[in-house]
Design a protein around this motif. Structure first.
Motif, PDB file in Angstrom:
ATOM      1  N   LEU A 202       0.688  -1.133  -0.016  1.00 22.82           N
ATOM      2  CA  LEU A 202      -0.108  -0.080   0.043  1.00 22.82           C
ATOM      3  C   LEU A 202       1.069   1.266  -0.187  1.00 22.82           C
ATOM      4  CD1 LEU A 202      -2.980  -0.872   2.431  1.00 22.82           C
ATOM      5  CD2 LEU A 202      -3.011  -0.503   0.069  1.00 22.82           C
ATOM      6  N   ASP A 203       1.848   1.332   0.770  1.00 20.36           N
ATOM      7  CA  ASP A 203       2.783   2.535   1.055  1.00 20.36           C
ATOM      8  C   ASP A 203       3.478   2.659  -0.636  1.00 20.36           C
ATOM      9  OD1 ASP A 203       2.322   2.693   3.329  1.00 20.36           O
ATOM     10  OD2 ASP A 203       4.238   1.600   4.129  1.00 20.36           O
ATOM     11  N   GLY A 204       3.866   1.632  -1.094  1.00 24.10           N
ATOM     12  CA  GLY A 204       4.372   1.748  -2.457  1.00 24.10           C
ATOM     13  C   GLY A 204       3.255   2.479  -3.559  1.00 24.10           C
ATOM     14  N   ALA A 205       2.239   1.933  -3.569  1.00 29.46           N
ATOM     15  CA  ALA A 205       0.932   2.184  -4.364  1.00 29.46           C
ATOM     16  C   ALA A 205       0.781   3.788  -4.082  1.00 29.46           C
ATOM     17  CB  ALA A 205      -0.303   1.644  -4.204  1.00 29.46           C
ATOM     18  N   ILE A 206       0.750   4.132  -2.930  1.00 26.34           N
ATOM     19  CA  ILE A 206       0.450   5.530  -2.611  1.00 26.34           C
ATOM     20  C   ILE A 206       1.542   6.441  -2.906  1.00 26.34           C
ATOM     21  CG2 ILE A 206       0.255   7.325  -0.469  1.00 26.34           C
ATOM     22  CD1 ILE A 206      -1.251   5.063   1.075  1.00 26.34           C
ATOM     23  N   ARG A 207       3.029   6.075  -2.770  1.00 21.26           N
ATOM     24  CA  ARG A 207       3.943   6.862  -3.419  1.00 21.26           C
ATOM     25  C   ARG A 207       3.979   6.801  -4.978  1.00 21.26           C
ATOM     26  NH1 ARG A 207       6.652   4.081   0.837  1.00 21.26           N
ATOM     27  NH2 ARG A 207       7.452   2.460  -0.600  1.00 21.26           N
ATOM     28  N   TRP A 208       3.637   5.650  -5.623  1.00 20.44           N
ATOM     29  CA  TRP A 208       3.406   5.709  -6.982  1.00 20.44           C
ATOM     30  C   TRP A 208       2.498   7.143  -7.306  1.00 20.44           C
ATOM     31  CZ3 TRP A 208      -0.674   4.693  -9.706  1.00 20.44           C
ATOM     32  CH2 TRP A 208      -0.368   4.574 -11.411  1.00 20.44           C
ATOM     33  N   ALA A 210       1.565   9.641  -5.735  1.00 16.02           N
ATOM     34  CA  ALA A 210       1.974  10.840  -5.347  1.00 16.02           C
ATOM     35  C   ALA A 210       3.111  11.330  -6.558  1.00 16.02           C
ATOM     36  CB  ALA A 210       2.721  10.905  -4.086  1.00 16.02           C
ATOM     37  N   ARG A 211       3.952  10.413  -7.170  1.00 17.24           N
ATOM     38  CA  ARG A 211       4.832  10.698  -8.287  1.00 17.24           C
ATOM     39  C   ARG A 211       4.073  11.035  -9.301  1.00 17.24           C
ATOM     40  NH1 ARG A 211       7.884   6.507  -5.774  1.00 17.24           N
ATOM     41  NH2 ARG A 211       7.234   5.028  -7.542  1.00 17.24           N
ATOM     42  N   THR A 212       3.143  10.146  -9.771  1.00 15.22           N
ATOM     43  CA  THR A 212       2.301  10.150 -10.848  1.00 15.22           C
ATOM     44  C   THR A 212       1.559  11.607 -10.862  1.00 15.22           C
ATOM     45  OG1 THR A 212       2.288   7.890 -10.649  1.00 15.22           O
ATOM     46  CG2 THR A 212       0.507   9.152 -12.186  1.00 15.22           C
ATOM     47  N   LEU A 213       1.151  11.730  -9.648  1.00 16.92           N
ATOM     48  CA  LEU A 213       0.283  13.122  -9.714  1.00 16.92           C
ATOM     49  C   LEU A 213       1.241  14.305 -10.154  1.00 16.92           C
ATOM     50  CD1 LEU A 213      -2.203  14.746  -9.160  1.00 16.92           C
ATOM     51  CD2 LEU A 213      -1.469  14.866  -6.553  1.00 16.92           C
ATOM     52  N   GLY A 214       2.311  14.263  -9.601  1.00 14.92           N
ATOM     53  CA  GLY A 214       3.290  15.375  -9.704  1.00 14.92           C
ATOM     54  C   GLY A 214       3.850  15.450 -11.032  1.00 14.92           C
ATOM     55  N   GLN A 215       3.839  14.420 -11.605  1.00 17.62           N
ATOM     56  CA  GLN A 215       4.486  14.474 -13.058  1.00 17.62           C
ATOM     57  C   GLN A 215       3.340  14.632 -14.100  1.00 17.62           C
ATOM     58  OE1 GLN A 215       6.142  10.384 -13.372  1.00 17.62           O
ATOM     59  NE2 GLN A 215       7.781  10.724 -12.149  1.00 17.62           N
ATOM     60  N   ASN A 216       2.058  14.606 -13.710  1.00 14.19           N
ATOM     61  CA  ASN A 216       1.090  14.773 -14.705  1.00 14.19           C
ATOM     62  C   ASN A 216       0.021  15.924 -14.108  1.00 14.19           C
ATOM     63  OD1 ASN A 216       1.178  12.270 -16.759  1.00 14.19           O
ATOM     64  ND2 ASN A 216       1.695  11.158 -14.608  1.00 14.19           N
ATOM     65  N   GLU A 217       0.698  17.019 -13.600  1.00 14.01           N
ATOM     66  CA  GLU A 217      -0.151  18.139 -13.183  1.00 14.01           C
ATOM     67  C   GLU A 217      -0.571  18.715 -14.334  1.00 14.01           C
ATOM     68  OE1 GLU A 217       1.627  20.982 -10.648  1.00 14.01           O
ATOM     69  OE2 GLU A 217       2.156  19.389  -9.168  1.00 14.01           O
ATOM     70  N   LEU A 252      -4.340  14.589   0.285  1.00 11.65           N
ATOM     71  CA  LEU A 252      -4.738  13.175   0.685  1.00 11.65           C
ATOM     72  C   LEU A 252      -3.869  12.396   0.494  1.00 11.65           C
ATOM     73  CD1 LEU A 252      -7.593  11.671   1.186  1.00 11.65           C
ATOM     74  CD2 LEU A 252      -7.568  11.737  -1.333  1.00 11.65           C
ATOM     75  N   LEU A 253      -3.134  12.186  -0.519  1.00  8.20           N
ATOM     76  CA  LEU A 253      -2.185  11.072  -0.631  1.00  8.20           C
ATOM     77  C   LEU A 253      -1.064  11.282   0.662  1.00  8.20           C
ATOM     78  CD1 LEU A 253      -1.602  11.158  -4.510  1.00  8.20           C
ATOM     79  CD2 LEU A 253      -2.466   9.396  -3.167  1.00  8.20           C
ATOM     80  N   ASN A 254      -0.508  12.388   0.986  1.00  9.86           N
ATOM     81  CA  ASN A 254       0.497  12.576   2.184  1.00  9.86           C
ATOM     82  C   ASN A 254      -0.298  12.037   3.468  1.00  9.86           C
ATOM     83  OD1 ASN A 254       2.616  13.713   0.421  1.00  9.86           O
ATOM     84  ND2 ASN A 254       1.618  15.631   0.676  1.00  9.86           N
ATOM     85  N   MET A 256      -2.473   9.846   3.729  1.00 10.74           N
ATOM     86  CA  MET A 256      -2.620   8.433   3.713  1.00 10.74           C
ATOM     87  C   MET A 256      -1.207   7.663   3.831  1.00 10.74           C
ATOM     88  SD  MET A 256      -5.343   7.839   0.381  1.00 10.74           S
ATOM     89  CE  MET A 256      -4.929   6.033   0.687  1.00 10.74           C
ATOM     90  N   ALA A 257      -0.264   8.338   3.523  1.00 13.84           N
ATOM     91  CA  ALA A 257       1.111   7.755   3.669  1.00 13.84           C
ATOM     92  C   ALA A 257       1.572   7.814   4.859  1.00 13.84           C
ATOM     93  CB  ALA A 257       2.263   8.551   2.636  1.00 13.84           C
ATOM     94  N   VAL A 258       1.313   8.810   5.680  1.00 21.64           N
ATOM     95  CA  VAL A 258       1.549   8.957   7.423  1.00 21.64           C
ATOM     96  C   VAL A 258       0.708   8.521   8.406  1.00 21.64           C
ATOM     97  CG1 VAL A 258       3.101  10.955   6.579  1.00 21.64           C
ATOM     98  CG2 VAL A 258       0.789  11.362   7.590  1.00 21.64           C
ATOM     99  N   ASP A 259      -0.517   8.180   7.884  1.00 20.01           N
ATOM    100  CA  ASP A 259      -1.560   7.708   8.764  1.00 20.01           C
ATOM    101  C   ASP A 259      -1.835   6.474   8.346  1.00 20.01           C
ATOM    102  OD1 ASP A 259      -3.580   7.478  10.669  1.00 20.01           O
ATOM    103  OD2 ASP A 259      -4.700   9.341   9.710  1.00 20.01           O
ATOM    104  N   PRO A 260      -1.665   5.323   9.229  1.00 23.44           N
ATOM    105  CA  PRO A 260      -2.324   3.965   9.079  1.00 23.44           C
ATOM    106  C   PRO A 260      -3.691   3.754   9.078  1.00 23.44           C
ATOM    107  CG  PRO A 260      -0.012   3.981  10.663  1.00 23.44           C
ATOM    108  CD  PRO A 260      -0.661   5.482  10.153  1.00 23.44           C
ATOM    109  N   THR A 261      -4.171   4.796  10.082  1.00 24.35           N
ATOM    110  CA  THR A 261      -5.726   4.452  10.116  1.00 24.35           C
ATOM    111  C   THR A 261      -6.589   5.451   9.357  1.00 24.35           C
ATOM    112  OG1 THR A 261      -5.677   6.255  12.034  1.00 24.35           O
ATOM    113  CG2 THR A 261      -5.487   3.847  12.451  1.00 24.35           C
TER     114      THR A 261
END
Length: 426
Positions: A202-208, A210-217, A252-254, A256-261
């Motif tokens: 899940l962490d990898g999917a969230i990071r991916w 976030a990166r995809t969002l930054g690259q496709n603004e 939202l993605l940040n 989700m990345a830092v809050d497991p709940t």
């Protein structure tokens, strides 16, 4: 059915032991000829001693007959004696195909019947033998090890790579099709969730994301601009909406990345848990997975991958067979030695491996016994007759030359006995 002739080198030198025994057997026969001529002449020259020399002549005469008979019989196995096409000679080259079929059928009847294979495999401690060899590969007979390695290499080279590779690929494909993938995937996913091993996924999917969002603004801004009304575009509010949307998604993605709940993260975990259940118990999901698996197995790219996998495995086996010492060097050798020690000390593991090997071999015999028999038969048929004759003669010729020696000596002794009986009855 026509079989492609495979030309193999026929100029293989005869083993030194075979040459020596051939010289001994021929020399003994020549000695008997000379002894016969000398003894016959002495019987005529010295009648007083004729009885004594007659025994020598009888021995030499019978020894010549025995030696010549055995020479003819042995030579007739592999070629025409003196090049004369006498009927029922050159047995091996004339019956090469029948020998191959008989050998293949013998292999089928005595080694590839599941009940026979299972009974013989039960007496074998494969795990223990493998463990002892891996723990101490230099122990035991180096001659046996080198001979076994050479035999394995020659077998791998002798069999048709395309046909053997096709059998391996068919076996792998059949095994993949026979095992339903969906329940296995569901069990793996359920176990991963139970041990929280899905969190890195899940962490990898969230990071991916976030990166995809930054690259496709720019794509998001272009989409908002196209869908916004003319008033929003004229006032520039479409840019504001784009900024707010991008910032909101990034926040939202940040979170989700830092809050497991985080609620969305919990929803994702709930979805994974549901997927694990569906993979195991939902007939529709299982059917879709099986259909996808079948498409993947039948895909030409996967078939080419299986071909390449077999070629790599075959090349690796050939390297190990040609140089078994190199396979035990370095870190790989250390790992294999540790595995060997474990196989010797862990009784439960040994029993499990022996059972697995037995079932695997029995399954192979049941499923592919006929194919293996046909492969052996066609391989022998494809060999050049002179080559197989030369190789068989090199393999057993030394023992056959002993037969010539024994035939010469036994024939001489029989001649002595017959001559003695003849004199006693005279």
């Amino acid at each position: 059915m026509k079989h492609r002739s495979v030309t193999r080198p026929v100029g293989e030198p005869a083993p030194a032991a075979l040459v020596r025994m051939r010289v001994v057997a021929t020399g003994l026969l020549v000695a008997m000829v000379i002894l016969f001529l000398v003894s016959r002449a002495l019987v005529d020259i010295d009648p007083a001693r004729g009885t004594a020399w007659s025994f020598v002549r009888a021995f030499a005469e019978a020894a010549m007959v025995g030696g010549l008979a055995d020479w003819f019989a042995i030579t007739a196995l592999f070629r025409h004696p003196l090049g004369i096409p006498i009927p029922h000679t050159a047995i091996v080259p004339r019956n090469k195909d029948r020998i191959g079929d008989t050998l293949a059928q013998f292999l089928r009847d005595n080694f590839l019947i599941p009940s026979v294979v299972g009974r013989r495999m039960r007496r074998l401690d494969v795990a223990g033998a493998a463990g002892r060899w891996l723990a101490d590969p230099k122990g035991g007979s180096g001659r046996v090890r080198r001979g076994g390695s050479r035999l394995v290499a020659e077998m791998l080279q002798a069999f048709d790579p395309e046909r053997l590779g096709g059998m391996v690929k068919a076996a792998v494909g059949a095994r993949i099709r026979a095992n339903e993938a969906s329940p296995i995937l569901g069990q793996l996913l359920k176990a991963a969730i139970a041990e929280n091993r899905h969190a890195p996924l899940l962490d990898g999917a969230i990071r991916w994301a976030a990166r995809t969002l930054g690259q496709n603004e720019h794509l998001i801004r272009a989409m908002v601009h196209q869908r916004a009304g003319s008033i929003l575009r004229w006032t520039g509010l479409d840019e504001t909406v784009s900024d707010k949307l991008i910032d909101g998604l990034d926040k939202l993605l940040n979170e989700m990345a830092v809050d497991p709940t985080h609620p969305l993260r919990l929803k994702a975990e709930e979805g994974l848990d549901r997927l694990a259940w569906d993979l195991q118990y939902d007939p529709e999901v299982r059917a879709r997975i099986e259909a996808l698996k079948a498409e993947l197995v039948d895909n030409p790219a996967v078939q080419r991958w299986l071909d390449g996998l077999w070629e790599q495995a075959r090349a690796g086996l050939l390297r190990v067979a040609r140089d078994p010492e190199a396979a035990m060097a370095g870190k790989l050798g250390d790992m294999l030695r540790q595995l060997g020690e474990t196989l010797q000390t862990d009784r439960r593991l040994g029993v499990t491996i022996n059972r697995f090997v037995r079932r695997t071999v029995v399954g192979i015999a049941a499923d592919y016994g006929d194919g293996i028999v046909q492969l052996v038969s066609e391989t022998v048929r494809s060999w050049d007759a002179r080559t197989i004759t030369r190789r068989l003669e090199n393999a057993v010729g030394r023992d056959l030359q002993y037969i010539r020696v024994n035939g010469t000596l036994v024939g001489g002794l029989v001649g002595l006995i017959i001559h003695a009986v003849d004199l006693a009855l005279a």
